[in-house]
Each structure stands twice: as C-alpha cells, then as structure tokens.
Design a protein around this motif. Sequence first.
Motif, PDB file in Angstrom:
ATOM      1  N   GLU A 314       0.835  -1.206   0.000  1.00 42.09           N
ATOM      2  CA  GLU A 314       0.000   0.000   0.000  1.00 42.09           C
ATOM      3  C   GLU A 314       0.866   1.251   0.000  1.00 42.09           C
ATOM      4  O   GLU A 314       0.602   2.201  -0.736  1.00 42.09           O
ATOM      5  N   ALA A 315       1.918   1.208   0.802  1.00 45.74           N
ATOM      6  CA  ALA A 315       2.813   2.367   0.892  1.00 45.74           C
ATOM      7  C   ALA A 315       3.483   2.654  -0.454  1.00 45.74           C
ATOM      8  O   ALA A 315       3.741   3.806  -0.812  1.00 45.74           O
ATOM      9  N   ALA A 316       3.737   1.605  -1.226  1.00 47.19           N
ATOM     10  CA  ALA A 316       4.366   1.775  -2.544  1.00 47.19           C
ATOM     11  C   ALA A 316       3.354   2.245  -3.581  1.00 47.19           C
ATOM     12  O   ALA A 316       3.706   2.490  -4.736  1.00 47.19           O
ATOM     13  N   GLY A 317       2.101   2.342  -3.194  1.00 49.56           N
ATOM     14  CA  GLY A 317       1.056   2.773  -4.136  1.00 49.56           C
ATOM     15  C   GLY A 317       0.586   1.683  -5.063  1.00 49.56           C
ATOM     16  O   GLY A 317      -0.181   1.943  -6.002  1.00 49.56           O
ATOM     17  N   SER A 318       1.007   0.449  -4.803  1.00 51.27           N
ATOM     18  CA  SER A 318       0.752  -0.631  -5.776  1.00 51.27           C
ATOM     19  C   SER A 318      -0.690  -1.124  -5.740  1.00 51.27           C
ATOM     20  O   SER A 318      -1.257  -1.474  -6.781  1.00 51.27           O
TER      21      SER A 318
END
Lengths: 361, 361
Positions: A314-318
């Motif tokens: 989630e943090a990577a925006g994936s």
Amino acid sequence: MTTPEAREEAVLEAVRKRRERVNDAIPEELPIQKPERLYEASRYLLDAGGKRLRPTVLLTAGESLVDAEPLTTDYREFPTLYGAGDDSSAAAAGPDTIDLMDAAVSVEVIQSFTLIHDDIMDDDDLRRGVPAVHREYDLETAILAGDTLYSKAFEIMLETGAAPDRAVEALNILATTCTKICEGQSLDVTFEERDDVTPDEYLEMVEQKTAVLYAASACLPAVLLGADDETIDALYGYGLDIGRAFQIQDDVLDLTVPSEKLGKQRGSDLVENKQTLITVHAREQGVDVESLVDTDDVDAVTEAEIDDAVAELEAAGSIGYANEMARDLVAQGKERLEVLPDNEARELLFDIADYLIERGY
Amino acid sequence: MTTPEAREEAVLEAVRKRRERVNDAIPEELPIQKPERLYEASRYLLDAGGKRLRPTVLLTAGESLVDAEPLTTDYREFPTLYGAGDDSSAAAAGPDTIDLMDAAVSVEVIQSFTLIHDDIMDDDDLRRGVPAVHREYDLETAILAGDTLYSKAFEIMLETGAAPDRAVEALNILATTCTKICEGQSLDVTFEERDDVTPDEYLEMVEQKTAVLYAASACLPAVLLGADDETIDALYGYGLDIGRAFQIQDDVLDLTVPSEKLGKQRGSDLVENKQTLITVHAREQGVDVESLVDTDDVDAVTEAEIDDAVAELEAAGSIGYANEMARDLVAQGKERLEVLPDNEARELLFDIADYLIERGY
C-alpha cells in the motif's frame, strides 16, 4: 438515482436468478452417465458452486441485443435477430429462436475445465472451499475430467440450433479462446521464474488467461443471434475489459479479504511468489517483493506477515495502482456498450462491470 | 494378381508419400510461436515421428470419394462432390474445393494430444523412442501442451473452407470423438483394477479409446466433401472396424515383437497388468493372468519371463483368438467400402486395412 448499495443488491439478485437457471441446465447438458466416476469428477467442481458470472454476462448480453425484458424470455427458445426486418440478407438465413442456455453452459464448462487443469499445474489443494479435483479423486481422473469437459463444451455449443455459419463462427471463437487461455497459463507459469515481469506483460497474460473467456461470453450471443460485426466486436471488447478488471480485482482481493471468506489462505499469491499487477508494480517502485513474505508454505504463513506485506504494498502505491487500473478498464468496457439498445439488460451489463471491481470477494 | 509382399510394399509406399505431405503441413498449421516453450512441447511428439495412419486413411478416403487418381490432386485444393450434377440440392450449397489437408492434420493433432495426456496418466517414460512430453519437459507443460493441441485441432478443422452445415457436422464428429476417447481411457484405467473384464467390455473400451478416431478419420472427408449419409455411415463403420483391429493387433505385437523394434519393453502390457483382448480371453480359459509375470517393473522383467508368458497365452488359444478377431474385423470393414466408387484409392483402403493386421510393428 439509486444508491450504490441498492444497485449492488440488484446486480447480485440478477446474477443469482441467472445462476439458478444455469445450475438447472448443467445437469441437463452434462448428466452423470457411464463411466460414472469420470462424469462425477467432471461435474464435481461445477456442482461445488461458482458465481456463474460468465454465463450471466452471456445471457444478459443476449437479452439486451433482442431488447427482451430480463428474465422473462425462455433462454432455451431465445428469439434471434433474424427476420427483424432491418437486415434482409440475414433474415433469409437464420432460425427464429436458438438455445442460448447451451452457449451459457458451454462457457461455464470451459471455465471449469481450465480450473481443474490449473489446480493440477499449480498444485493447489482447495477450490471453491472443497478439495481440488486431483485431490478429491486423483491426477489421472482430474486430467481426464478436464479433457472430457473440454470436448463436451464444444458439443454443447454445437446444440444451440444457430444458423450454420454463425455456429461455425461461435465454435471458432470458442477454440481460439481455449488456445489463448493455454497460452496465458503458459506465460503465467514462466512468470513465476522471472523477477522482471513488467505491468504490460502481466496485463497481456491476464488478457489471455482470463479476459478472453469473458470476451467470448459477451460476444457469443451476438454471433449466435445474428448481430452485425460492429456489435460483436464491441461486446468482445467489453468482455476483454471487464475480464481484465476482474482478474486485477481478484489479485487485490487475495491480499485484502479474510481467508475464511476467500475459501483459501489470504495472501497465497505472495507466499507462492505469483506475479500480480500489484507485485510487478511494486517491484518497479523498488520494493523487494521476494522478501515480503519469508515462507513459501501457505500453511506456515501468519496473518501478521501478510498484514505487514500488504502495508508495504500500500505504501508503494501498488494496491492503489491496481485499483485504478481496474476502474479504468471497467469505465472503458461500459462505454463500448453504447452499441446496444438502451434497455434494462444493458443497465445490468453496466452494473455487472461495476460489481466486478466493487465486490467484497 | 499381386503378391502379398508386393501389396504390403505398395501400401507402405502409399502411406509414406501421404505421411511426407502431412509432415510438411504440420509446421504450417502449428508453427512454433509465442510462448515458444508451449508450442515446442506441443510439437515435440508430432515431430518425433508416427506413421500418420489416420491422416492417410482420411486423405485416401477423400481420393476415393471424388474418384481422384491417388496423389495427383492437391489436398489443399481438393475438389468436392458439390456441383457434380447428381445432387441438385447439395450443388447449390457447397464450395468447389476444400482444404482436405486441414482435416488430416486435425485428426493427427487430436491423436498427439491424447498420447501426451495418456503418457502422463500411465506414467510412461518413452513414446516413439523418445522421452514422453512430461519427461522431456514437465507435468505442467505436458498438460498444457495437450490442452493446446486440443483447441488447435478444432481451429484447424474449422479452416477447411467446407460448407458451413458440413463444417458444423465435422466439428460435432470431432467433439463427440474426443469425448468417447476420454470415456474409453477412463474405462481402460478402471480395468487395471479389475480381474473380471469380459472380451465384450474390452472391445467396447477399444472402440471408444482407439477406434472412434479411425472412424472419424474415414468419414470426415465424406462429411466435408458433401457425400450422402449412407456413404458417411459406411466409412465411419470401416474406420471403427479397422481401428479395433489395429488396437487388437497392437496388443498382439506388444507380446511378439522384439523390444528394440517396438521402441519399448516387449510384454510391458503384461508387466503393467494392462487388460488386453488376449489376457481377458486367457482369464476366461482359466489362465492365472496375474501370475504370468511376477514383477510389475518393466525395467526388471527378463525376456525369458515374457517368452514363458507368451507360450502360456498361445497354449490357451488367446493369441489365436485375438488374431482371428482382428482378421474378422478387417474383413467386415473392407465389405463396407462397397459404397465407394471402384478405384485405386479404394483398393488402397482395402490394403491399409490388411496392413493394420499384417504389419510387423
């Protein structure tokens, strides 16, 4: 304007009603006959459940094409577009009705065949909450059950009573679809050994492995009922779009839905090192995807490990990237439906598209 | 009158010449494309050899039907029976030529698919003197290669350019044939666990597992070229008869031909406890079939053990029984060909029937 909740409820109800009819038709088209063990194994997964989304898309596209009030027309004697008066060449060469349910069962049978063989190839133990066919029976029976469903799907598709030229086209769509599914599955297997799969490559694999059967489901009623090429192509495109969205959403749900609800371990794709749109995107963002989960045994992984992995993705925006991609595809697919008459069935095809990415599991 | 030797030489030459053309057509119909590993695995067994008997039967039946001089007509632009003037209704509705080679390649592709999956199910290591596909590649690839050939066979059969109603009938024959092959293979697997299989049950299994593909091969040119139902049925019966004879003879050869020539261990059917017409007959004569060979490991059995077993089966009259059954079936099959025009190609179909039971391996 209806609320999103009311629309989701309506689409679930519409899917449920068509599913009931498909479920009634499956034993009619695939009776348990000799050799019993073979046909029992062939029916095992079909009888274990499934949402019947592909048959629902097929039947609903048929209803929209002929402007029928949903669920009021007998799918077994479904009116065609021949003799409607607006296409003199077609009018001469087609039957008044066809058995559209045969086509719906055929695509579901193809889907079931691919699941049986995929479970062998992936060595998966569970499917739809029950043992995979090669676990419930054995490897030999599972291979053969899949092979039987394969040819039965062609037999059933040949029983619609459609005009011969349309039947030939439908069979050709079915055969090329199966070939693409095999190609997609082959790509999927090779992806497991690679760490440089790009999002475009992944999407191409999904198109072949999953989306083509949605595309076939959407366009087959147009083919069989005698629609023009523009309509056939538009429906094929709709299916391709929503099929890709469906698979991308499936990859998201594998990470976000509790195991009990999924019917298998949450995060199993990560554990088994399967590529998804989420992991190939994350890798491009510099995430060390292989280290997200240490174990490669689905029975050994903890919920906490999965939680941490999901947080990193989630943090990577994936996960957001995948969600957005699915939404864009659904919007594009819905646009293609402008070629259909404006009716209740078309609305339902819109709603099915939305449902595929809004569903909880 | 020609001698038996000269006739066998002639039939081998005729088979060889058609095989060359089929071998040329296979890469045209099944090019190695992406994903390469999948298509290489799909082609592996096809490229490893094979007599191409089924395509030869198909092409030769076509030549006889249209009264063509053998091997002088382009199989890719093969004249149909439409417009011949003796059937006005058909004359209006069919093309002048079709691609008969597509049909020939299609049945060979089906044959190859069944071999790949059968070798997995039987856990056989060798086929045509090379490793089985699941040994040369892996289980996943072998399942998928078979599945790919399956749909490709349907795609190729759809490319003949036959009249749509005939194409539909051809596809239906192909699909029902595949279903029967699966049913026959399923019976064959269950027979391995039974010690009370009767000759009639065995022959029914052989009909489904093996003979239906010969039957399809023989009748498909009649279907595609526009022949009448009587001709289609007669050719189907011919194929069914010679196909059963072929399998019975195969069972005989497994016992009587040296391992080097067979490309696998002689007597492997006995070692693996496979039912054959010979063993089910012998059991009825009171032979303790399970004790004929002690080991169940083909690598451990000795030639002397096989020799003793064969002597006991001969003494029980079982090998003679199988030989006679094969001869009767061939005679019956040849009689059915009276429906065809009296020409050189029909003679070749007679000779192919004889060859199937007179061949040395």
